[in-house]
Design a protein around this motif. Structure first.
Motif, PDB file in Angstrom:
ATOM      1  N   VAL A  71      36.963  48.624  83.976  1.00 29.16           N
ATOM      2  CA  VAL A  71      36.142  49.682  84.115  1.00 29.16           C
ATOM      3  C   VAL A  71      34.814  49.757  83.534  1.00 29.16           C
ATOM      4  N   LEU A  72      33.735  49.947  83.879  1.00 30.52           N
ATOM      5  CA  LEU A  72      32.657  50.237  83.376  1.00 30.52           C
ATOM      6  C   LEU A  72      32.179  51.630  82.998  1.00 30.52           C
ATOM      7  N   GLY A  73      31.775  52.021  81.775  1.00 27.29           N
ATOM      8  CA  GLY A  73      31.352  53.330  81.870  1.00 27.29           C
ATOM      9  C   GLY A  73      30.575  53.824  80.289  1.00 27.29           C
ATOM     10  N   LEU A  74      30.475  54.932  80.056  1.00 31.40           N
ATOM     11  CA  LEU A  74      29.847  55.400  78.895  1.00 31.40           C
ATOM     12  C   LEU A  74      30.661  55.222  77.582  1.00 31.40           C
ATOM     13  N   PRO A  75      30.155  54.909  76.497  1.00 32.87           N
ATOM     14  CA  PRO A  75      31.003  54.788  75.236  1.00 32.87           C
ATOM     15  C   PRO A  75      31.648  56.434  74.966  1.00 32.87           C
ATOM     16  N   GLY A  76      32.841  56.449  74.594  1.00 31.64           N
ATOM     17  CA  GLY A  76      33.449  57.692  74.206  1.00 31.64           C
ATOM     18  C   GLY A  76      33.559  58.356  75.351  1.00 31.64           C
ATOM     19  N   SER A  77      33.625  58.166  76.764  1.00 31.49           N
ATOM     20  CA  SER A  77      33.761  58.822  77.849  1.00 31.49           C
ATOM     21  C   SER A  77      35.302  59.138  78.018  1.00 31.49           C
ATOM     22  N   ARG A  78      35.805  60.008  78.727  1.00 32.94           N
ATOM     23  CA  ARG A  78      37.050  60.179  79.246  1.00 32.94           C
ATOM     24  C   ARG A  78      37.495  59.221  79.865  1.00 32.94           C
ATOM     25  N   GLY A  83      38.443  48.674  79.319  1.00 26.86           N
ATOM     26  CA  GLY A  83      37.236  49.407  79.228  1.00 26.86           C
ATOM     27  C   GLY A  83      36.161  48.735  78.918  1.00 26.86           C
ATOM     28  N   VAL A  84      35.007  48.550  79.574  1.00 28.19           N
ATOM     29  CA  VAL A  84      33.712  48.038  79.168  1.00 28.19           C
ATOM     30  C   VAL A  84      32.466  49.179  78.905  1.00 28.19           C
ATOM     31  N   THR A  85      32.028  49.122  78.011  1.00 28.32           N
ATOM     32  CA  THR A  85      30.889  50.140  77.483  1.00 28.32           C
ATOM     33  C   THR A  85      29.546  49.676  77.844  1.00 28.32           C
ATOM     34  N   GLU A  86      28.929  50.597  78.485  1.00 25.50           N
ATOM     35  CA  GLU A  86      27.434  50.394  78.886  1.00 25.50           C
ATOM     36  C   GLU A  86      26.346  51.454  78.451  1.00 25.50           C
ATOM     37  N   ALA A  87      25.149  50.972  78.386  1.00 19.37           N
ATOM     38  CA  ALA A  87      23.846  51.633  78.021  1.00 19.37           C
ATOM     39  C   ALA A  87      22.994  51.621  79.155  1.00 19.37           C
ATOM     40  N   PHE A  88      22.077  52.712  78.998  1.00 17.82           N
ATOM     41  CA  PHE A  88      20.746  52.716  79.767  1.00 17.82           C
ATOM     42  C   PHE A  88      19.622  52.944  79.095  1.00 17.82           C
ATOM     43  N   ALA A  89      18.723  51.898  79.198  1.00 14.34           N
ATOM     44  CA  ALA A  89      17.525  51.716  78.509  1.00 14.34           C
ATOM     45  C   ALA A  89      16.296  52.439  79.373  1.00 14.34           C
ATOM     46  N   TYR A 136      30.220  59.557  87.977  1.00 19.39           N
ATOM     47  CA  TYR A 136      30.051  58.808  86.320  1.00 19.39           C
ATOM     48  C   TYR A 136      29.839  59.971  85.353  1.00 19.39           C
ATOM     49  N   ASN A 137      28.932  60.765  85.806  1.00 15.60           N
ATOM     50  CA  ASN A 137      28.733  62.005  84.713  1.00 15.60           C
ATOM     51  C   ASN A 137      29.914  62.717  84.542  1.00 15.60           C
ATOM     52  N   ARG A 138      30.833  63.046  85.901  1.00 17.11           N
ATOM     53  CA  ARG A 138      31.907  63.948  85.576  1.00 17.11           C
ATOM     54  C   ARG A 138      32.952  63.425  84.559  1.00 17.11           C
ATOM     55  N   VAL A 139      32.993  61.984  84.756  1.00 16.56           N
ATOM     56  CA  VAL A 139      34.439  61.541  84.197  1.00 16.56           C
ATOM     57  C   VAL A 139      33.874  61.110  82.785  1.00 16.56           C
TER      58      VAL A 139
END
Length: 252
Positions: A142-149, A161-167, A116-119
């Motif tokens: 595909v679920l991932g961090l906003p602005g990610s590759r 692409g579906v953006t997610e966040a971590f509280a 996850y962090n690598r991509v």
């Protein structure tokens, strides 16, 4: 009305070893990121979690990872693109068998841990993951961090692409997650996690480790299943969201 999905990492056991309280968390979340056997999980666990998720109407997601059971998928690895593509497709396909047997299907894909962090920043590895999704099922979001590759590559390939966040994770001013090895990377105060969840869902903002407030656009909020007290925390997050006028439902 503001809407947010709640996802959690589930099925992260192996054999007799169990890490996550899958049954209780599945009564709270709307999407389940199910370990597919590479960082955690095994055939029996995958089948059980799919059956529980299907019975509760929770969406089933394939949580794909580097092949690293010993390191729980959190160790940096260099995997050739073609190999990573095949391994991503393999994991999705394995979970799909159990999802369909339970009367459901795999609804999305989310990388785990080091992958996850690598991509987030590695264009080549991100493309390999996307190619794996395309190989397995070109209809999967595909679920991932906003602005990610990763989300950039998914969009170019025609995937949603579906953006997610971590509280419960600390953020940098650039909107990236603070690496787990650094002090303060994980937010452990329950009330802080609940407040951050509401801020992300309703206001689309979060406070960084340095105290700055940044915008984070996310359709899904991740609740880590391996956090101590994860079930009670997840319940508190959902209750606060719903009493504050936020509708909690799956993104797909």
């Amino acid at each position: 009305m503001t809407t947010i999905d709640l996802n959690a990492d589930l099925g992260e056991g192996f054999g007799r070893w169990q890490l996550t309280d899958d049954e209780q968390l599945l009564s709270v979340v709307t999407s389940a990121n199910v370990a597919c056997g590479f960082h955690a999980g095994d055939a029996a666990t995958m089948r059980r979690v799919c059956e529980l998720a299907a019975a509760r109407g929770v969406r089933i997601g394939a949580q794909v990872s580097y092949r690293d059971l010993a390191g729980f998928g959190r160790r940096a690895m260099d995997v050739p693109s073609a190999e990573l593509t095949a391994e991503v497709a393999y994991q999705i396909g394995a979970l799909e068998v159990f999802a369909r047997a339970a009367g459901a299907r795999v609804s999305y894909v989310k990388p785990h841990g080091a992958l996850y962090n690598r991509v987030v920043h590695d264009e080549e590895q991100a493309a390999a993951v996307v190619d794996g999704v395309l190989l397995a099922d070109a209809s999967l979001p595909v679920l991932g961090l906003p602005g990610s590759r990763l989300l950039e590559a998914a969009g170019k390939a025609g995937l949603e692409g579906v953006t997610e966040a971590f509280a419960d994770r600390a953020y940098t001013e650039g909107g990236m997650l603070v690496p787990r090895g650094q002090e303060g990377a994980v937010v452990t105060d329950p009330e802080a996690v609940v407040a951050r969840s509401l801020g992300l869902a309703r206001d689309r903002v979060i406070t960084t480790r340095s105290g700055a407030r940044i915008e984070v656009e996310a359709r899904s909020l991740c609740l880590h299943g391996d956090t101590p007290g994860a079930v009670e925390l997840a319940r508190r997050v959902r209750e606060r969201l719903e009493t504050s006028g936020v509708r909690v439902e799956a993104f797909v």
